[in-house]
Design a protein around this motif. Sequence first.
Motif, PDB file in Angstrom:
ATOM      1  N   TYR A 136      22.189  58.179  34.317  1.00 22.94           N
ATOM      2  CA  TYR A 136      20.859  58.064  33.681  1.00 22.94           C
ATOM      3  C   TYR A 136      20.485  56.586  33.544  1.00 22.94           C
ATOM      4  O   TYR A 136      19.360  56.187  33.819  1.00 22.94           O
ATOM      5  CB  TYR A 136      20.868  58.688  32.286  1.00 22.94           C
ATOM      6  CG  TYR A 136      21.070  60.194  32.237  1.00 22.94           C
ATOM      7  CD1 TYR A 136      20.628  61.020  33.268  1.00 22.94           C
ATOM      8  CD2 TYR A 136      21.687  60.794  31.139  1.00 22.94           C
ATOM      9  CE1 TYR A 136      20.807  62.390  33.217  1.00 22.94           C
ATOM     10  CE2 TYR A 136      21.866  62.167  31.066  1.00 22.94           C
ATOM     11  CZ  TYR A 136      21.426  62.962  32.114  1.00 22.94           C
ATOM     12  OH  TYR A 136      21.602  64.307  32.055  1.00 22.94           O
ATOM     13  N   GLN A 137      21.477  55.780  33.130  1.00 26.00           N
ATOM     14  CA  GLN A 137      21.198  54.350  32.930  1.00 26.00           C
ATOM     15  C   GLN A 137      20.835  53.670  34.255  1.00 26.00           C
ATOM     16  O   GLN A 137      19.939  52.841  34.317  1.00 26.00           O
ATOM     17  CB  GLN A 137      22.409  53.650  32.300  1.00 26.00           C
ATOM     18  CG  GLN A 137      22.570  53.983  30.825  1.00 26.00           C
ATOM     19  CD  GLN A 137      23.983  53.687  30.328  1.00 26.00           C
ATOM     20  OE1 GLN A 137      24.735  52.947  30.957  1.00 26.00           O
ATOM     21  NE2 GLN A 137      24.347  54.291  29.198  1.00 26.00           N
ATOM     22  N   LEU A 139      19.452  55.093  36.826  1.00 25.56           N
ATOM     23  CA  LEU A 139      18.084  55.512  37.188  1.00 25.56           C
ATOM     24  C   LEU A 139      17.054  54.640  36.469  1.00 25.56           C
ATOM     25  O   LEU A 139      16.025  54.278  37.034  1.00 25.56           O
ATOM     26  CB  LEU A 139      17.862  56.985  36.822  1.00 25.56           C
ATOM     27  CG  LEU A 139      18.431  58.016  37.810  1.00 25.56           C
ATOM     28  CD1 LEU A 139      18.354  59.430  37.234  1.00 25.56           C
ATOM     29  CD2 LEU A 139      17.697  57.957  39.153  1.00 25.56           C
ATOM     30  N   GLU A 140      17.369  54.292  35.207  1.00 24.92           N
ATOM     31  CA  GLU A 140      16.422  53.472  34.433  1.00 24.92           C
ATOM     32  C   GLU A 140      16.248  52.073  35.023  1.00 24.92           C
ATOM     33  O   GLU A 140      15.217  51.432  34.812  1.00 24.92           O
ATOM     34  CB  GLU A 140      16.871  53.394  32.969  1.00 24.92           C
ATOM     35  CG  GLU A 140      16.526  54.676  32.215  1.00 24.92           C
ATOM     36  CD  GLU A 140      17.234  54.784  30.863  1.00 24.92           C
ATOM     37  OE1 GLU A 140      17.802  53.766  30.391  1.00 24.92           O
ATOM     38  OE2 GLU A 140      17.216  55.887  30.298  1.00 24.92           O
ATOM     39  N   THR A 141      17.244  51.598  35.769  1.00 23.59           N
ATOM     40  CA  THR A 141      17.123  50.256  36.355  1.00 23.59           C
ATOM     41  C   THR A 141      16.295  50.283  37.639  1.00 23.59           C
ATOM     42  O   THR A 141      15.943  49.238  38.183  1.00 23.59           O
ATOM     43  CB  THR A 141      18.506  49.660  36.718  1.00 23.59           C
ATOM     44  OG1 THR A 141      19.063  50.434  37.791  1.00 23.59           O
ATOM     45  CG2 THR A 141      19.447  49.649  35.539  1.00 23.59           C
ATOM     46  N   HIS A 143      13.050  51.719  40.257  1.00 18.40           N
ATOM     47  CA  HIS A 143      11.631  52.079  40.200  1.00 18.40           C
ATOM     48  C   HIS A 143      11.432  53.394  40.937  1.00 18.40           C
ATOM     49  O   HIS A 143      12.175  53.697  41.862  1.00 18.40           O
ATOM     50  CB  HIS A 143      10.778  51.005  40.884  1.00 18.40           C
ATOM     51  CG  HIS A 143      10.962  49.651  40.282  1.00 18.40           C
ATOM     52  ND1 HIS A 143      10.382  49.294  39.090  1.00 18.40           N
ATOM     53  CD2 HIS A 143      11.683  48.586  40.698  1.00 18.40           C
ATOM     54  CE1 HIS A 143      10.736  48.058  38.799  1.00 18.40           C
ATOM     55  NE2 HIS A 143      11.526  47.604  39.760  1.00 18.40           N
ATOM     56  N   TYR A 146      12.612  58.039  43.012  1.00 19.91           N
ATOM     57  CA  TYR A 146      14.065  58.054  42.839  1.00 19.91           C
ATOM     58  C   TYR A 146      14.677  58.942  43.915  1.00 19.91           C
ATOM     59  O   TYR A 146      14.190  60.040  44.158  1.00 19.91           O
ATOM     60  CB  TYR A 146      14.418  58.579  41.447  1.00 19.91           C
ATOM     61  CG  TYR A 146      13.730  57.778  40.369  1.00 19.91           C
ATOM     62  CD1 TYR A 146      14.281  56.583  39.896  1.00 19.91           C
ATOM     63  CD2 TYR A 146      12.487  58.179  39.858  1.00 19.91           C
ATOM     64  CE1 TYR A 146      13.617  55.816  38.949  1.00 19.91           C
ATOM     65  CE2 TYR A 146      11.824  57.416  38.907  1.00 19.91           C
ATOM     66  CZ  TYR A 146      12.388  56.231  38.457  1.00 19.91           C
ATOM     67  OH  TYR A 146      11.735  55.469  37.530  1.00 19.91           O
ATOM     68  N   LEU A 165      10.759  59.680  36.285  1.00 16.52           N
ATOM     69  CA  LEU A 165      12.100  59.349  35.787  1.00 16.52           C
ATOM     70  C   LEU A 165      12.744  60.524  35.056  1.00 16.52           C
ATOM     71  O   LEU A 165      13.921  60.829  35.268  1.00 16.52           O
ATOM     72  CB  LEU A 165      12.019  58.118  34.873  1.00 16.52           C
ATOM     73  CG  LEU A 165      13.343  57.656  34.260  1.00 16.52           C
ATOM     74  CD1 LEU A 165      14.341  57.225  35.337  1.00 16.52           C
ATOM     75  CD2 LEU A 165      13.112  56.493  33.285  1.00 16.52           C
ATOM     76  N   GLN A 166      11.970  61.189  34.178  1.00 16.84           N
ATOM     77  CA  GLN A 166      12.534  62.312  33.413  1.00 16.84           C
ATOM     78  C   GLN A 166      12.967  63.436  34.345  1.00 16.84           C
ATOM     79  O   GLN A 166      14.025  64.049  34.170  1.00 16.84           O
ATOM     80  CB  GLN A 166      11.515  62.842  32.379  1.00 16.84           C
ATOM     81  CG  GLN A 166      11.228  61.886  31.233  1.00 16.84           C
ATOM     82  CD  GLN A 166      12.505  61.234  30.681  1.00 16.84           C
ATOM     83  OE1 GLN A 166      13.543  61.871  30.501  1.00 16.84           O
ATOM     84  NE2 GLN A 166      12.432  59.923  30.424  1.00 16.84           N
ATOM     85  N   LYS A 169      16.169  62.511  36.022  1.00 14.87           N
ATOM     86  CA  LYS A 169      17.332  62.697  35.133  1.00 14.87           C
ATOM     87  C   LYS A 169      17.705  64.170  35.045  1.00 14.87           C
ATOM     88  O   LYS A 169      18.884  64.532  35.061  1.00 14.87           O
ATOM     89  CB  LYS A 169      17.019  62.161  33.737  1.00 14.87           C
ATOM     90  CG  LYS A 169      16.985  60.637  33.666  1.00 14.87           C
ATOM     91  CD  LYS A 169      16.751  60.184  32.241  1.00 14.87           C
ATOM     92  CE  LYS A 169      16.792  58.677  32.128  1.00 14.87           C
ATOM     93  NZ  LYS A 169      16.428  58.212  30.775  1.00 14.87           N
TER      94      LYS A 169
END
Length: 423
Positions: A136-137, A139-141, A143, A146, A165-166, A169
Amino acid sequence: MNILILGSGGRECTLAWKLAQSSKCGDLFIAPGNAGTVKFGTNLELNPNDFKQVKEAVLNHDIQMVIVGPEDPLVLGIHDFFLEDNDLKNIPVIGPQKYAAQLEGSKEFAKEFMYRHDIPTAQYKSFTVENLEEGYQFLETLHAPYVLKADGLAAGKGVLILNDLQEAKKELEEMLGQQKFGAASSKVVIEEFLDGIEMSSFVLTDSENYVILPNAKDYKRIGEGDKGLNTGGMGAISPVPFADAEFLSKVEKRVIIPTIEGLKKDQIAYVGFIFIGLIRVNNEPYVIEYNVRMGDPETEVVIPRIKSDLVELFKATADKKLNNFNLDIDQRSATTVMMVSGGYPEAYDKGMQITGLEKVEDSIVFQAGTKLSGDKILTSGGRVLAVTSYGVDFKQALKQSYKNIEKIHFDKMNYRTDIGFDL
Ligand code: AMP
Ligand code: GLY
């Protein structure tokens, strides 16, 4: 030389068509083959993943070479099975051994190989259920979009490209936590999205030398304008017009040579095809994926452009003499258009009668999902026929394929009318 082709699709039908043209081809067998391959050889009813059945057929029919069409038998180790068997070990198999087949069978293995040998590819990290939080982390980095890839073979369905993003995840959790793609997604590769145009290079290697085959571009989505679900491929063209000499020289220097040298450095013996899925970003090639076999329907345009004798080419591969092989390529373009069953790639009916094949002129129809029933040819799969034509350019070749498609009929047939639309 008696030859056995394993597989049953348009790719195998094309290989059979070409091998049968060689004076060096003795008896040709295709297992299990389809209604089209019987024109070029004898179909053998067996499962290519059942190696004992393959062995029996090889010994019964005095087979002297085996060409493996699909990836499954390779990933399951058919080449290793031959090498470990006293009766089979001297019979050449075109297709890599199990360890090398991980280049297709495991996305992580392929990415590690590319990183190790400085082969340009998207940045990535891989995750299992144990480090889902880190996934998850990561993915947050990144853009959007995904890119999530099931590590193992997932029948072409294991790659998800998500804009949110959600959602990314949630999919990651479903792949790792709930094994959305079974064991294939017990590991997931998350990678940087590359924005560019795709094409594929095809290489045949004897583990020392290599020859570069004609390149091609396929159209994977079911719908016009590359919309809708992914399929095995709805059409292909060769050569790819945007792949000019400068770009192809970059592909050879930055991708093909490092791949062949990388295999040698890693001491991975590799006899067979390497299918390199590429994406061009700012006129630079990046590798999207490796496959350890020919593509389908790419084979239906690549093989018809090879003028050289295919038995001689495979013999040179088996004898590690590809360095002395002069590949003769037809300068014309070739295109293929796939005729598919209505509903494909989701549920579809089988058993529709195919008519009009005898009316086709100046195109070659390679059969894929077909079977014989008496003297009738019936549909038996999603992708049914590949209609290949030549032309001075892909547009002219395409026109010829569409002209002939109009003469062919089966209930609920479907095909894309816009192959090459983006070129
Ligand atoms: P693969 O099975 O790895 O070839 O992925 C299937 C398809 O997803 C490819 O043909 C591409 O269209 C797309 N794809 C895969 N990886 C990426 C990426 N890193 N960036 C953009 N598109 C990708
Ligand atoms: N046409 C894509 C493939 O054979 O994997």
